[in-house]
Motif scaffolding. Sequence first.
Motif, PDB file in Angstrom:
ATOM      1  N   ASN A   1      -2.701  10.114   6.383  1.00 44.56           N
ATOM      2  CA  ASN A   1      -4.126   9.350   6.722  1.00 44.56           C
ATOM      3  C   ASN A   1      -4.802   9.482   5.405  1.00 44.56           C
ATOM      4  O   ASN A   1      -5.111  10.468   4.693  1.00 44.56           O
ATOM      5  CB  ASN A   1      -5.038   9.916   7.868  1.00 44.56           C
ATOM      6  CG  ASN A   1      -4.251   9.634   9.135  1.00 44.56           C
ATOM      7  OD1 ASN A   1      -4.087   8.435   9.688  1.00 44.56           O
ATOM      8  ND2 ASN A   1      -4.051  10.788   9.827  1.00 44.56           N
TER       9      ASN A   1
ATOM     10  N   THR B   1       1.908   0.809   9.672  1.00 48.32           N
ATOM     11  CA  THR B   1       0.819   1.042   8.852  1.00 48.32           C
ATOM     12  C   THR B   1      -0.295   0.248   9.492  1.00 48.32           C
ATOM     13  O   THR B   1      -0.131  -0.693   9.992  1.00 48.32           O
ATOM     14  CB  THR B   1       1.183   0.308   7.373  1.00 48.32           C
ATOM     15  OG1 THR B   1       2.297   1.030   7.016  1.00 48.32           O
ATOM     16  CG2 THR B   1      -0.030   0.549   6.392  1.00 48.32           C
TER      17      THR B   1
ATOM     18  N   PHE C   1      -2.849   0.068  -3.972  1.00 46.50           N
ATOM     19  CA  PHE C   1      -3.104  -1.029  -2.944  1.00 46.50           C
ATOM     20  C   PHE C   1      -3.341  -2.408  -3.803  1.00 46.50           C
ATOM     21  O   PHE C   1      -4.092  -2.389  -4.827  1.00 46.50           O
ATOM     22  CB  PHE C   1      -4.506  -1.067  -2.173  1.00 46.50           C
ATOM     23  CG  PHE C   1      -4.734  -2.231  -1.196  1.00 46.50           C
ATOM     24  CD1 PHE C   1      -4.284  -2.155  -0.072  1.00 46.50           C
ATOM     25  CD2 PHE C   1      -5.684  -2.919  -1.702  1.00 46.50           C
ATOM     26  CE1 PHE C   1      -4.625  -3.263   0.951  1.00 46.50           C
ATOM     27  CE2 PHE C   1      -6.132  -4.013  -0.812  1.00 46.50           C
ATOM     28  CZ  PHE C   1      -5.426  -4.273   0.357  1.00 46.50           C
TER      29      PHE C   1
ATOM     30  N   VAL D   1       0.887  -1.164   0.160  1.00 46.19           N
ATOM     31  CA  VAL D   1       0.107  -0.121   0.203  1.00 46.19           C
ATOM     32  C   VAL D   1       0.910   1.254   0.001  1.00 46.19           C
ATOM     33  O   VAL D   1       1.907   1.195   0.649  1.00 46.19           O
ATOM     34  CB  VAL D   1      -0.954  -0.097   1.261  1.00 46.19           C
ATOM     35  CG1 VAL D   1      -0.065  -0.122   2.435  1.00 46.19           C
ATOM     36  CG2 VAL D   1      -1.807   1.175   1.262  1.00 46.19           C
TER      37      VAL D   1
ATOM     38  N   THR E   1     -11.231   2.298   1.949  1.00 39.74           N
ATOM     39  CA  THR E   1     -10.011   2.169   2.789  1.00 39.74           C
ATOM     40  C   THR E   1      -9.927   3.205   4.065  1.00 39.74           C
ATOM     41  O   THR E   1     -10.322   4.312   3.928  1.00 39.74           O
ATOM     42  CB  THR E   1      -8.674   2.248   2.001  1.00 39.74           C
ATOM     43  OG1 THR E   1      -7.548   2.182   2.823  1.00 39.74           O
ATOM     44  CG2 THR E   1      -8.499   3.523   1.560  1.00 39.74           C
TER      45      THR E   1
ATOM     46  N   THR F   1      -2.145  -4.425  10.744  1.00 39.94           N
ATOM     47  CA  THR F   1      -1.239  -3.469  11.321  1.00 39.94           C
ATOM     48  C   THR F   1       0.086  -4.018  11.096  1.00 39.94           C
ATOM     49  O   THR F   1       0.362  -5.262  11.568  1.00 39.94           O
ATOM     50  CB  THR F   1      -1.540  -3.224  12.720  1.00 39.94           C
ATOM     51  OG1 THR F   1      -1.680  -4.437  13.424  1.00 39.94           O
ATOM     52  CG2 THR F   1      -2.850  -2.193  12.841  1.00 39.94           C
TER      53      THR F   1
ATOM     54  N   THR G   1      -6.629   3.955   6.028  1.00 33.74           N
ATOM     55  CA  THR G   1      -5.453   3.754   6.066  1.00 33.74           C
ATOM     56  C   THR G   1      -4.671   4.753   6.634  1.00 33.74           C
ATOM     57  O   THR G   1      -4.733   5.729   6.295  1.00 33.74           O
ATOM     58  CB  THR G   1      -4.792   3.689   4.535  1.00 33.74           C
ATOM     59  OG1 THR G   1      -5.534   2.697   3.898  1.00 33.74           O
ATOM     60  CG2 THR G   1      -3.182   3.149   4.591  1.00 33.74           C
TER      61      THR G   1
ATOM     62  N   LEU H   1      -4.305  -0.502   8.484  1.00 33.50           N
ATOM     63  CA  LEU H   1      -5.161  -0.309   7.441  1.00 33.50           C
ATOM     64  C   LEU H   1      -6.230  -1.305   7.595  1.00 33.50           C
ATOM     65  O   LEU H   1      -6.332  -2.419   8.066  1.00 33.50           O
ATOM     66  CB  LEU H   1      -4.654  -0.584   6.117  1.00 33.50           C
ATOM     67  CG  LEU H   1      -4.092  -1.818   5.476  1.00 33.50           C
ATOM     68  CD1 LEU H   1      -5.208  -2.487   4.806  1.00 33.50           C
ATOM     69  CD2 LEU H   1      -2.735  -1.583   4.794  1.00 33.50           C
TER      70      LEU H   1
ATOM     71  N   THR I   1      -9.467  -2.329   4.998  1.00 34.64           N
ATOM     72  CA  THR I   1      -9.936  -2.260   3.636  1.00 34.64           C
ATOM     73  C   THR I   1     -11.115  -2.981   3.592  1.00 34.64           C
ATOM     74  O   THR I   1     -11.303  -4.202   4.341  1.00 34.64           O
ATOM     75  CB  THR I   1      -8.935  -2.718   2.718  1.00 34.64           C
ATOM     76  OG1 THR I   1      -8.514  -4.024   2.851  1.00 34.64           O
ATOM     77  CG2 THR I   1      -7.726  -1.722   2.718  1.00 34.64           C
TER      78      THR I   1
END
Length: 250
Positions: A161, A110, A237, A46, A144, A95, A146, A112, A114
């Motif tokens: 973000n 990171t 992504f 990503v 998303t 994560t 993220t 995220l 999704t």
Amino acid sequence: MVLKRFLTTAAIAAASYMPMATASWAQLSDWSYAATIYLFTPETDVSQQTARGKVEGTLSFSDALENLDLAFMGTFSATNGRWSILADYNYTDLTFSNDTPGGVSSGVETALTTQFFSGYLGYRVYSSDTTLVDVAGGFRWFKTETGFTVLPGTAPGRSVNVNSNWTDPVIGIRARTAFNDRWSGTGFFDYGGFTNDSETWQVLLTADYAINERWLLRLGYRYISFDHEINGNDFKFSQSGPVIGATYRF
């Protein structure tokens, strides 16, 4: 582990519901149905372009299960003669962290969440004793949430973000071939977006084993990609890796 408890509960619920669903749908003899629960443990990439450069995170396949907080993946299909309807839903909560080269930062964390949902209307264009080919058209919705945390190094830390959702039109083709009474193979490809600021595509290949006339086990590989411009900046992504699932046909 949260993931194992979740998938176990989902599988038990699905297995309990499906025999009852068979009786309910039996009156609609022209239609046949299939529901699949699957586990997708891919490598994830990503990235988000910003005014200060690109921020990106990568989760390797070997770390996918360890870093997966929650997931649900499932498909449902309905077929009547040459026509079919297919729906595919995927939810993941991840994560993970990565080291960064040089000393500008000490790493990137990171987080995220999704979701994507694909819906298709298919039409059979070829049929033989062993092979079926369908073409399909529909849409893919993607959402998303993220967050990138760039840890401080020689430069100060910062946060990026990305919270957005969009829908792309897609077209696709699916082919299924029977090798014998038990084994068959399925291939699926689609492409969508069709604009300079939005593109998505995927490929899915599976080897399928029929336990009986109702239950089917699937093992294969999937790659899916999204490239979308958000507020003038490019967001990408993609996920790729093995897929294992169980299908109930009724």
